[in-house]
Structure formats: C-alpha cells, structure tokens
Design a protein around this motif. Structure first.
Motif, PDB file in Angstrom:
ATOM      1  N   PHE A  38       0.837  -1.200   0.000  1.00 42.85           N
ATOM      2  CA  PHE A  38       0.000   0.000   0.000  1.00 42.85           C
ATOM      3  C   PHE A  38       0.878   1.259   0.000  1.00 42.85           C
ATOM      4  N   LEU A  39       1.888   1.269   0.862  1.00 41.33           N
ATOM      5  CA  LEU A  39       2.781   2.418   0.960  1.00 41.33           C
ATOM      6  C   LEU A  39       3.518   2.654  -0.358  1.00 41.33           C
ATOM      7  N   THR A  40       4.004   1.582  -0.949  1.00 35.66           N
ATOM      8  CA  THR A  40       4.750   1.717  -2.200  1.00 35.66           C
ATOM      9  C   THR A  40       3.846   2.105  -3.358  1.00 35.66           C
ATOM     10  N   GLN A  41       2.743   1.415  -3.522  1.00 39.28           N
ATOM     11  CA  GLN A  41       1.893   1.619  -4.688  1.00 39.28           C
ATOM     12  C   GLN A  41       0.909   2.781  -4.533  1.00 39.28           C
ATOM     13  N   ASP A  42       0.113   2.752  -3.479  1.00 34.72           N
ATOM     14  CA  ASP A  42      -0.926   3.781  -3.320  1.00 34.72           C
ATOM     15  C   ASP A  42      -0.328   5.130  -2.918  1.00 34.72           C
ATOM     16  N   CYS A  43       0.483   5.125  -1.877  1.00 39.74           N
ATOM     17  CA  CYS A  43       1.122   6.380  -1.466  1.00 39.74           C
ATOM     18  C   CYS A  43       2.126   6.819  -2.528  1.00 39.74           C
ATOM     19  N   GLY A  44       2.833   5.827  -3.080  1.00 42.42           N
ATOM     20  CA  GLY A  44       3.847   6.110  -4.092  1.00 42.42           C
ATOM     21  C   GLY A  44       3.308   6.725  -5.363  1.00 42.42           C
ATOM     22  N   SER A  45       2.016   6.511  -5.645  1.00 38.70           N
ATOM     23  CA  SER A  45       1.454   7.100  -6.861  1.00 38.70           C
ATOM     24  C   SER A  45       1.479   8.622  -6.820  1.00 38.70           C
ATOM     25  N   CYS A  46       1.471   9.209  -5.645  1.00 39.13           N
ATOM     26  CA  CYS A  46       1.573  10.674  -5.516  1.00 39.13           C
ATOM     27  C   CYS A  46       2.907  11.121  -4.924  1.00 39.13           C
ATOM     28  N   HIS A  47       3.404  10.358  -3.968  1.00 40.29           N
ATOM     29  CA  HIS A  47       4.621  10.759  -3.254  1.00 40.29           C
ATOM     30  C   HIS A  47       5.882  10.187  -3.887  1.00 40.29           C
ATOM     31  N   GLY A  48       5.735   9.460  -4.979  1.00 41.32           N
ATOM     32  CA  GLY A  48       6.874   8.848  -5.662  1.00 41.32           C
ATOM     33  C   GLY A  48       7.135   7.448  -5.148  1.00 41.32           C
ATOM     34  N   LEU A  49       7.441   6.540  -6.061  1.00 39.28           N
ATOM     35  CA  LEU A  49       7.679   5.150  -5.672  1.00 39.28           C
ATOM     36  C   LEU A  49       8.863   5.009  -4.726  1.00 39.28           C
ATOM     37  N   THR A  50       9.784   5.952  -4.766  1.00 34.89           N
ATOM     38  CA  THR A  50      10.917   5.944  -3.837  1.00 34.89           C
ATOM     39  C   THR A  50      10.700   6.926  -2.686  1.00 34.89           C
ATOM     40  N   GLY A  54       6.624  13.911  -5.520  1.00 32.91           N
ATOM     41  CA  GLY A  54       5.984  13.905  -6.827  1.00 32.91           C
ATOM     42  C   GLY A  54       4.870  14.934  -6.751  1.00 32.91           C
ATOM     43  N   LEU A  55       3.643  14.493  -6.995  1.00 31.49           N
ATOM     44  CA  LEU A  55       2.487  15.368  -6.783  1.00 31.49           C
ATOM     45  C   LEU A  55       2.427  15.771  -5.311  1.00 31.49           C
ATOM     46  N   GLY A  56       2.697  14.797  -4.436  1.00 32.70           N
ATOM     47  CA  GLY A  56       2.744  15.050  -2.997  1.00 32.70           C
ATOM     48  C   GLY A  56       4.182  15.231  -2.536  1.00 32.70           C
ATOM     49  N   PRO A  57       4.378  15.732  -1.331  1.00 28.62           N
ATOM     50  CA  PRO A  57       5.736  15.957  -0.821  1.00 28.62           C
ATOM     51  C   PRO A  57       6.483  14.652  -0.560  1.00 28.62           C
ATOM     52  N   ALA A  58       7.772  14.758  -0.384  1.00 30.45           N
ATOM     53  CA  ALA A  58       8.609  13.604  -0.070  1.00 30.45           C
ATOM     54  C   ALA A  58       8.185  12.990   1.266  1.00 30.45           C
ATOM     55  N   LEU A  59       8.298  11.665   1.335  1.00 35.15           N
ATOM     56  CA  LEU A  59       8.015  10.942   2.578  1.00 35.15           C
ATOM     57  C   LEU A  59       9.271  10.228   3.070  1.00 35.15           C
ATOM     58  N   THR A  60      10.408  10.825   2.805  1.00 43.57           N
ATOM     59  CA  THR A  60      11.667  10.249   3.260  1.00 43.57           C
ATOM     60  C   THR A  60      11.858  10.527   4.747  1.00 43.57           C
ATOM     61  N   GLN A  61      12.748   9.779   5.339  1.00 43.06           N
ATOM     62  CA  GLN A  61      13.053   9.965   6.756  1.00 43.06           C
ATOM     63  C   GLN A  61      13.509  11.403   7.013  1.00 43.06           C
ATOM     64  N   GLU A  62      14.315  11.938   6.118  1.00 43.46           N
ATOM     65  CA  GLU A  62      14.813  13.308   6.276  1.00 43.46           C
ATOM     66  C   GLU A  62      13.683  14.333   6.160  1.00 43.46           C
ATOM     67  N   ALA A  63      12.793  14.130   5.203  1.00 48.22           N
ATOM     68  CA  ALA A  63      11.692  15.075   4.989  1.00 48.22           C
ATOM     69  C   ALA A  63      10.713  15.076   6.158  1.00 48.22           C
ATOM     70  N   LEU A  64      10.595  13.939   6.845  1.00 39.84           N
ATOM     71  CA  LEU A  64       9.642  13.831   7.949  1.00 39.84           C
ATOM     72  C   LEU A  64      10.258  14.111   9.313  1.00 39.84           C
TER      73      LEU A  64
END
Length: 112
Positions: A38-50, A54-64
C-alpha cells in the motif's frame, strides 16, 4: 528544578521505541506486507515510488524529521482538505496508520 533537555530527549526516544515495538508486534506479518505494498503503490502514486516526492511531498526519513507521529497518523487517516491527499480511514485503522508512520519515520523500505 528543571531537567536537562538531553534526559528528556532520551526519555522521549525510549518511549517512542516502546510504542513502535508494540505497534509492530500487534500487526500480523501478512498485513505488514500488505501495508508495505500500500505504501509503495498507493502512497507512491503521488509521493513517488521511492518516496522522494511527486504530486505530494517527499516521505523520506529526512523530509519527515521533526514531524509529530500523531500529526502524520491524522493526515494518513483524514487526508488534507484542499489538497489531493485523500483520507485512508476506510482502508486503514489507527494501529495500521501508526505502523505506517513508524515505517516512514524509520526510513524502512520493507516490512521486517
């Protein structure tokens, strides 16, 4: 008398670690795998697969870093009005959202 800040930080970190381990212990491994998908596919569709944005902000450890776990859970469950971020409460319960938050804050890329 006021406590030194470093002791408070250590206490909060320890409590956070206990909370995270309790959250992970209660979610079956099969559901953890589903949540990672879910995190990779659904969230990744906006926040980027990595999760680098993307459309949404980064969800990296550094960004959070510095973001409240409670705030992140609320955003996951209830979305962000006026933005493309939808509420996911129909698909996730609070415990699962907490688990996802811990995965994101830890920078994990797999369920285990």
């Amino acid at each position: 008398m006021r406590r030194p800040r470093h002791k408070t930080g250590i206490t909060l970190a320890a409590l956070g670690a206990l909370w995270a381990s309790a959250v992970c212990a209660e979610i079956p491994a099969a559901r953890q795998t589903e949540l990672m998908y879910f995190l990779t596919q659904d969230c990744g569709s906006c926040h980027g697969l990595t999760r680098k944005g993307g459309l949404g902000p980064a969800l990296t450890q550094e960004a959070l870093a510095g973001k409240s776990a409670v705030m992140l859970r609320e955003v996951i469950l209830h979305g962000r009005p006026g933005t493309p971020m939808p509420p996911w409460k129909s698909f996730l319960n609070e415990q699962e959202a907490d688990w996802l938050v811990q995965v994101l804050l830890a920078g994990k890329t797999d369920a285990h």
